[in-house]
Design an enzyme around this catalytic site. Structure first.
Site, PDB file in Angstrom:
ATOM      1  N   PHE A 140       0.861  -1.191   0.000  1.00 44.47           N
ATOM      2  CA  PHE A 140       0.000   0.000   0.000  1.00 44.47           C
ATOM      3  C   PHE A 140       0.891   1.232   0.000  1.00 44.47           C
ATOM      4  CE2 PHE A 140      -2.571   3.503   1.250  1.00 44.47           C
ATOM      5  CZ  PHE A 140      -3.794   3.251   0.660  1.00 44.47           C
ATOM      6  N   ASP A 225       9.374   2.797   1.902  1.00 38.40           N
ATOM      7  CA  ASP A 225       8.203   3.598   2.253  1.00 38.40           C
ATOM      8  C   ASP A 225       8.023   3.501   3.765  1.00 38.40           C
ATOM      9  OD1 ASP A 225       5.700   4.567   2.909  1.00 38.40           O
ATOM     10  OD2 ASP A 225       4.732   3.842   1.086  1.00 38.40           O
ATOM     11  N   LYS A 254       2.682  11.231   7.057  1.00 36.62           N
ATOM     12  CA  LYS A 254       1.917  11.024   8.291  1.00 36.62           C
ATOM     13  C   LYS A 254       2.489  11.781   9.490  1.00 36.62           C
ATOM     14  CE  LYS A 254       0.135   6.440   6.933  1.00 36.62           C
ATOM     15  NZ  LYS A 254      -1.271   6.595   6.622  1.00 36.62           N
TER      16      LYS A 254
HETATM   17  C1  IF1 Z   1      -6.677   5.827   3.302  1.00 36.09           C
HETATM   18  C2  IF1 Z   1      -4.296   1.685   4.646  1.00 36.09           C
HETATM   19  C3  IF1 Z   1      -2.876   2.493   6.401  1.00 36.09           C
HETATM   20  C4  IF1 Z   1       0.710   4.196   3.700  1.00 36.09           C
HETATM   21  C5  IF1 Z   1       1.968   3.881   3.182  1.00 36.09           C
HETATM   22  C6  IF1 Z   1       1.769   5.586   1.568  1.00 36.09           C
HETATM   23  C7  IF1 Z   1       0.528   5.954   2.030  1.00 36.09           C
HETATM   24  C8  IF1 Z   1      -0.021   5.253   3.108  1.00 36.09           C
HETATM   25  C9  IF1 Z   1       2.783   2.778   3.783  1.00 36.09           C
HETATM   26  C10 IF1 Z   1      -0.214   7.084   1.358  1.00 36.09           C
HETATM   27  C11 IF1 Z   1      -1.347   5.588   3.577  1.00 36.09           C
HETATM   28  C12 IF1 Z   1      -3.358   5.198   4.722  1.00 36.09           C
HETATM   29  C13 IF1 Z   1      -4.230   5.931   3.768  1.00 36.09           C
HETATM   30  C14 IF1 Z   1      -5.603   5.735   4.313  1.00 36.09           C
HETATM   31  C15 IF1 Z   1      -5.611   4.409   4.965  1.00 36.09           C
HETATM   32  C16 IF1 Z   1      -4.194   4.179   5.343  1.00 36.09           C
HETATM   33  C17 IF1 Z   1      -3.757   2.796   5.467  1.00 36.09           C
HETATM   34  F1  IF1 Z   1      -5.077   0.934   5.441  1.00 36.09           F
HETATM   35  F2  IF1 Z   1      -5.009   2.026   3.627  1.00 36.09           F
HETATM   36  F3  IF1 Z   1      -3.287   0.969   4.242  1.00 36.09           F
HETATM   37  F4  IF1 Z   1      -2.276   3.383   7.064  1.00 36.09           F
HETATM   38  F5  IF1 Z   1      -2.584   1.285   6.706  1.00 36.09           F
HETATM   39  N1  IF1 Z   1       2.454   4.575   2.131  1.00 36.09           N
HETATM   40  N2  IF1 Z   1      -2.037   4.878   4.349  1.00 36.09           N
HETATM   41  O1  IF1 Z   1       0.213   3.504   4.741  1.00 36.09           O
HETATM   42  O2  IF1 Z   1      -0.252   8.223   2.159  1.00 36.09           O
HETATM   43  O3  IF1 Z   1      -1.342   9.692   0.488  1.00 36.09           O
HETATM   44  O4  IF1 Z   1      -2.709   8.756   2.332  1.00 36.09           O
HETATM   45  O5  IF1 Z   1      -0.952  10.490   2.813  1.00 36.09           O
HETATM   46  O6  IF1 Z   1      -7.795   6.045   3.745  1.00 36.09           O
HETATM   47  O7  IF1 Z   1      -6.408   5.683   2.093  1.00 36.09           O
HETATM   48  P1  IF1 Z   1      -1.380   9.350   1.927  1.00 36.09           P
END
Ligand code: IF1
Length: 400
Positions: A140, A225, A254
């Protein structure tokens, strides 16, 4: 019931791209949040690790307010007096000699991919248009079209093509798969040190180190990442530090701002980020004074208030306690520091009902994958509050 009112408004006017728990939060302080009906909850998600420093950290709020009254945005057409000091602080903290600020995580991932491709052509000497980047199944990295182009989850891609070419997916944690996938046109390997959305998946010990060795041998860039795993979440500054790995590029987001403002960044060397010339890349808000000021204080409090050490100590403590629960539903407890996943057995019926039961008892948690409950409280949490959380989690995991 104020809650219903706000949910109705969202349902009536908002796009339906989320299915949140039915709790409408109106304030947060430290590890606690309060909903519009006056109920209090311990936040065990921390906005997916954006709020590592705790909600509304007083020093971060103070910086936000002060800087907001002084200067907010200039664009990069002009300079501002917060960006340089932010760069210097990042260098002193991490040793990475060059940085490029953006806003969201996905933008920083895109930035790293662009840097890797251009490095492939201009430094490594690959034929133009042929650059390949290796990514992992279950990854992700965000939601932009290019980033979902290499998602292995159908739902993230369905209906959103055509996609950006140039990505090759391999199984996560499989070093032989990486070895076979690398070819002369491979520019980079993009990897999460622990997969968050993938289900708090911790790769086999030594995986990241072996990946780094392979990358060095083949002149391939290792891009970590650390948007979710970085800045103390796993008990070290970066999760890559657990194996003394120093990726060629580190992507942060984050908690770089403690949740107060979107700030992301790519850290690397002069050789790699030096490929960008004026006009090659940018963003209206990237590197803005408000974000830079907030991020500096967010990093200061992380270090000065020993949140990374707290994450390491209490993470081990809490994981051991969770493992001691004789729950018929639990398959495995895993994680590093305060990034913890409790994987349920398939017959447990998914994590959502457990999250709802936790919510009723005053604890907010979220599933990662349908079958994993993730526990990632702010890194400021105390042993006493973890013990309180533990009793609730225990009760819920022991229910039928
Ligand atoms: C959503 C998941 C977490 C990230 C890593 C890049 C990004 C993320 C390792 C992008 C973002 C978020 C986005 C959020 C849900 C969430 C999430 F469940 F979808 F996977 F944390 F676990 N790399 N993760 O975890 O960052 O562009 O969002 O700032 O609702 O999409 P962003």
């Amino acid at each position: 019931m104020e809650t219903k009112h706000y949910i109705n408004l969202e349902t009536q006017y908002g796009a339906n791209n989320y299915q949140p728990l039915d709790v409408v939060i109106t304030r947060g302080q430290g590890i606690w949040v309060e909903d519009v009906d006056g109920n209090r909850y311990l936040d065990c998600l921390s906005a997916y690790s954006a709020v590592n420093q705790g909600h509304c950290h007083p020093r971060i709020v103070e910086t936000l307010v002060e800087q907001a009254q002084k200067l907010q945005l200039t664009s990069r057409a002009f300079r501002n007096d917060q960006l340089g000091p932010f760069y210097e602080q990042i260098y002193q903290l991490t040793g990475y000699e060059m940085a490029l600020p953006m806003n969201t995580g996905a933008e920083a991932v895109e930035t790293a991919l662009k840097a890797a491709r251009k490095w492939g052509y201009t430094v490594k000497g690959m034929p133009d248009g042929k650059a390949e980047i290796i990514t992992c199944d279950g990854n992700f990295h965000g939601r932009t079209v290019t980033v979902i182009s290499f998602s292995s989850k159908d739902q993230y891609r369905d209906g959103f093509g055509p996609f950006t070419p140039g990505f090759v997916n391999i199984p996560y944690g499989d070093i032989e798969a990486l070895r076979s996938a690398i070819n002369p046109n491979t520019a980079a390997f993009l990897v999460e040190p622990i997969q968050g959305e993938g289900g708090i998946l911790v790769p086999p010990e030594g995986y990241l180190k072996a990946a780094q060795d392979l990358c060095v041998e083949n002149n391939v860039l290792l891009i970590a990442d650390e948007i979710q795993t970085g800045l103390g979440r796993t008990g070290k500054l970066f999760a890559s530090d657990h194996e003394d790995v120093k990726p060629n590029m580190v992507i942060l987001g984050k908690s770089l701002s403690g949740g107060a403002y979107p700030v992301s960044m790519v850290l690397s060397s002069k050789e790699i980020l030096g490929v960008f010339n004026p006009g090659d890349h940018g963003s209206t808000y990237g590197g803005n004074p408000l974000g830079c000021a907030v991020a500096q204080t967010a990093l200061d409090v992380l270090v000065e208030e020993k949140m990374i050490e707290n994450s390491a100590q209490l993470g081990d403590y809490f994981q051991d306690k969770l493992r001691s629960i004789p729950s018929p539903h639990v398959k495995e407890v895993r994680g590093k520091g305060l990034l913890i996943g409790v994987e349920l057995k398939p017959e447990a019926g998914g994590g959502r009902r457990f999250c709802e039961a936790l919510q009723e008892r005053g604890l907010l948690a979220k599933t990662a994958h349908a079958n994993v409950i993730r526990f990632a409280p702010p890194l400021i949490i105390s042993k006493e509050d973890l013990d309180w959380a533990f009793e609730i989690i225990k009760e819920v995991l022991l229910m039928t």
